[in-house]
Design a protein around this motif. Sequence first.
Motif, PDB file in Angstrom:
ATOM      1  N   PRO A   6       0.827  -1.217   0.000  1.00  0.00           N
ATOM      2  CA  PRO A   6       0.000   0.000   0.000  1.00  0.00           C
ATOM      3  C   PRO A   6       0.862   1.267   0.000  1.00  0.00           C
ATOM      4  O   PRO A   6       1.916   1.307   0.630  1.00  0.00           O
ATOM      5  N   PHE A   7       0.369   2.298  -0.719  1.00  0.00           N
ATOM      6  CA  PHE A   7       1.108   3.551  -0.853  1.00  0.00           C
ATOM      7  C   PHE A   7       0.086   4.673  -1.011  1.00  0.00           C
ATOM      8  O   PHE A   7      -0.716   4.658  -1.947  1.00  0.00           O
ATOM      9  N   ARG A   8       0.105   5.662  -0.101  1.00  0.00           N
ATOM     10  CA  ARG A   8      -0.944   6.674  -0.068  1.00  0.00           C
ATOM     11  C   ARG A   8      -0.809   7.789  -1.099  1.00  0.00           C
ATOM     12  O   ARG A   8      -1.807   8.183  -1.701  1.00  0.00           O
ATOM     13  N   PRO A   9       0.384   8.349  -1.347  1.00  0.00           N
ATOM     14  CA  PRO A   9       0.477   9.431  -2.344  1.00  0.00           C
ATOM     15  C   PRO A   9       0.011   8.975  -3.728  1.00  0.00           C
ATOM     16  O   PRO A   9      -0.071   7.776  -4.018  1.00  0.00           O
ATOM     17  N   SER A  10      -0.296   9.930  -4.584  1.00  0.00           N
ATOM     18  CA  SER A  10      -0.772   9.629  -5.933  1.00  0.00           C
ATOM     19  C   SER A  10       0.217   8.723  -6.661  1.00  0.00           C
ATOM     20  O   SER A  10       1.434   8.901  -6.566  1.00  0.00           O
ATOM     21  N   HIS A  11      -0.324   7.752  -7.408  1.00  0.00           N
ATOM     22  CA  HIS A  11       0.530   6.784  -8.083  1.00  0.00           C
ATOM     23  C   HIS A  11      -0.205   6.163  -9.262  1.00  0.00           C
ATOM     24  O   HIS A  11      -1.421   6.304  -9.400  1.00  0.00           O
ATOM     25  N   GLU A  12       0.553   5.487 -10.092  1.00  0.00           N
ATOM     26  CA  GLU A  12       0.002   4.712 -11.207  1.00  0.00           C
ATOM     27  C   GLU A  12       0.201   3.235 -10.916  1.00  0.00           C
ATOM     28  O   GLU A  12       1.283   2.820 -10.501  1.00  0.00           O
ATOM     29  N   LYS A  13      -0.847   2.443 -11.146  1.00  0.00           N
ATOM     30  CA  LYS A  13      -0.741   0.997 -10.994  1.00  0.00           C
ATOM     31  C   LYS A  13      -0.115   0.412 -12.252  1.00  0.00           C
ATOM     32  O   LYS A  13      -0.569   0.674 -13.361  1.00  0.00           O
ATOM     33  N   LEU A  14       0.926  -0.392 -12.078  1.00  0.00           N
ATOM     34  CA  LEU A  14       1.585  -1.004 -13.223  1.00  0.00           C
ATOM     35  C   LEU A  14       0.888  -2.288 -13.673  1.00  0.00           C
ATOM     36  O   LEU A  14       1.051  -2.710 -14.820  1.00  0.00           O
ATOM     37  N   TRP A  15       0.128  -2.899 -12.764  1.00  0.00           N
ATOM     38  CA  TRP A  15      -0.660  -4.095 -13.108  1.00  0.00           C
ATOM     39  C   TRP A  15      -1.993  -3.596 -13.665  1.00  0.00           C
ATOM     40  O   TRP A  15      -2.834  -3.094 -12.935  1.00  0.00           O
ATOM     41  N   ARG A  16      -2.186  -3.725 -14.976  1.00  0.00           N
ATOM     42  CA  ARG A  16      -3.340  -3.135 -15.650  1.00  0.00           C
ATOM     43  C   ARG A  16      -4.258  -4.206 -16.229  1.00  0.00           C
ATOM     44  O   ARG A  16      -3.822  -5.314 -16.558  1.00  0.00           O
ATOM     45  N   ASP A  17      -5.552  -3.824 -16.392  1.00  0.00           N
ATOM     46  CA  ASP A  17      -6.503  -4.725 -17.038  1.00  0.00           C
ATOM     47  C   ASP A  17      -6.278  -4.782 -18.541  1.00  0.00           C
ATOM     48  O   ASP A  17      -6.547  -5.809 -19.171  1.00  0.00           O
ATOM     49  N   ASP A  18      -5.819  -3.665 -19.130  1.00  0.00           N
ATOM     50  CA  ASP A  18      -5.528  -3.684 -20.560  1.00  0.00           C
ATOM     51  C   ASP A  18      -4.126  -4.272 -20.784  1.00  0.00           C
ATOM     52  O   ASP A  18      -3.520  -4.810 -19.861  1.00  0.00           O
ATOM     53  N   HIS A  19      -3.615  -4.139 -21.994  1.00  0.00           N
ATOM     54  CA  HIS A  19      -2.351  -4.800 -22.335  1.00  0.00           C
ATOM     55  C   HIS A  19      -1.179  -3.828 -22.490  1.00  0.00           C
ATOM     56  O   HIS A  19      -0.118  -4.218 -22.990  1.00  0.00           O
ATOM     57  N   LEU A  20      -1.336  -2.585 -22.064  1.00  0.00           N
ATOM     58  CA  LEU A  20      -0.298  -1.577 -22.291  1.00  0.00           C
ATOM     59  C   LEU A  20       1.018  -1.922 -21.604  1.00  0.00           C
ATOM     60  O   LEU A  20       2.097  -1.628 -22.137  1.00  0.00           O
ATOM     61  N   TYR A  21       0.933  -2.525 -20.421  1.00  0.00           N
ATOM     62  CA  TYR A  21       2.144  -2.844 -19.670  1.00  0.00           C
ATOM     63  C   TYR A  21       2.439  -4.341 -19.656  1.00  0.00           C
ATOM     64  O   TYR A  21       3.081  -4.847 -18.742  1.00  0.00           O
ATOM     65  N   ASP A  22       1.985  -5.044 -20.693  1.00  0.00           N
ATOM     66  CA  ASP A  22       2.389  -6.458 -20.815  1.00  0.00           C
ATOM     67  C   ASP A  22       3.905  -6.540 -20.892  1.00  0.00           C
ATOM     68  O   ASP A  22       4.522  -7.476 -20.388  1.00  0.00           O
ATOM     69  N   ILE A  23       4.508  -5.549 -21.561  1.00  0.00           N
ATOM     70  CA  ILE A  23       5.961  -5.340 -21.550  1.00  0.00           C
ATOM     71  C   ILE A  23       6.155  -3.844 -21.348  1.00  0.00           C
ATOM     72  O   ILE A  23       5.590  -3.035 -22.077  1.00  0.00           O
ATOM     73  N   VAL A  24       6.934  -3.458 -20.352  1.00  0.00           N
ATOM     74  CA  VAL A  24       7.144  -2.038 -20.067  1.00  0.00           C
ATOM     75  C   VAL A  24       8.584  -1.822 -19.624  1.00  0.00           C
ATOM     76  O   VAL A  24       9.102  -2.570 -18.799  1.00  0.00           O
ATOM     77  N   ILE A  25       9.226  -0.801 -20.204  1.00  0.00           N
ATOM     78  CA  ILE A  25      10.635  -0.509 -19.927  1.00  0.00           C
ATOM     79  C   ILE A  25      10.755   0.921 -19.422  1.00  0.00           C
ATOM     80  O   ILE A  25      10.237   1.856 -20.032  1.00  0.00           O
ATOM     81  N   ALA A  26      11.420   1.089 -18.283  1.00  0.00           N
ATOM     82  CA  ALA A  26      11.605   2.418 -17.690  1.00  0.00           C
ATOM     83  C   ALA A  26      12.741   3.155 -18.395  1.00  0.00           C
ATOM     84  O   ALA A  26      13.793   2.579 -18.688  1.00  0.00           O
ATOM     85  N   LEU A  27      12.504   4.450 -18.638  1.00  0.00           N
ATOM     86  CA  LEU A  27      13.513   5.302 -19.269  1.00  0.00           C
ATOM     87  C   LEU A  27      14.167   6.201 -18.227  1.00  0.00           C
ATOM     88  O   LEU A  27      13.562   6.536 -17.204  1.00  0.00           O
ATOM     89  N   ASP A  28      15.379   6.614 -18.517  1.00  0.00           N
ATOM     90  CA  ASP A  28      16.136   7.489 -17.620  1.00  0.00           C
ATOM     91  C   ASP A  28      15.690   8.944 -17.807  1.00  0.00           C
ATOM     92  O   ASP A  28      16.466   9.795 -18.237  1.00  0.00           O
TER      93      ASP A  28
END
Length: 221
Positions: free
Chosen positions: A146-168
Motif C-alpha cells: 500500500p502507498f498513499r500518495p498519488s501513483h500509477e498501478k503497473l498491473w493493468r486490465d488492458d495490455h499496455l504494460y504487458d511489456i514495459v521498460i523504464a527510461l532514464d
Amino acid sequence: MSSAAKSPRQIRNRRDFSTAPRAGNGAAVGAGKKRDLEPGLRQRHLRSLVVTLQPAGAFLQSFSLGRLRAGAVTLGCAIGGGRIKHDKREGDRATPAGPFRLLFGFYRADRVARNETLLPMRPLSRRDLWCDDPESARYNRLVAAPFRPSHEKLWRDDHLYDIVIALDYNLYPRRKGRGSAIFLHCARLDFLPTEGCIALKRDDLRRLLPRLSQKTILIIR
C-alpha cells in the motif's frame, strides 16, 4: 528539459536502487549473476533508438503519430497526446524530447513469455506502483502497495504494460513537477496517444527485446 543520460557504470554504482526491479530476495534482478545468452547477442545490441514525428498528413487521423528507427528498421509508434516537448510538465501528456537510456523493465508473466534480453527484467506483481505525486519524497520512483500518495498501478486490465521498460527521464536528479513514469511500452489499437510514453505494437517490442540493453539510448526528437 530532459535529464542527461548516465553511463551504465554510474547507474550500477548508485546506492539508491529504488527504481530497479527486485527479485524475491530483494536483490536487483540480474545483479551479481551471469545470464545465459545466445551466442553473439551482446555484439548485436542496438546503441540507439530514434523517435520522430510522422510527417503531417501521412495518415488520416486527428492525433500525432511517431516513428521509431531501430537500426535499419522503422516502426510505427504512439507518442503523448501533448506531442513532443523540450519543457515537459507533470500531467501535460507530452513526450519529453532528449536522449534517455533504457534502465530496466517488467512483463506480465501471465500473458507473455520472458524474452531473452540484456535488460534487467522481472515479472510484474499486483503491488507494483509508480509514484506520480510531485510532493512525495518517492516522486517518479517505483513503489509498492500500500502507498498513499498519488501513483500509477503497473498491473493493468488492458495490455499496455504487458511489456514495459523504464527510461532514464527525470530520475537523476529528479525535478519536482517535471514529469514521471515515462516508459517504452505496448501500444493501444491504432496507436492512440499515450500520457507521455512511447508505445510500440507488442509484437514489435518483443522482437526488439533481444537487441536492447542498458547501453541503448532512446533519442526522442
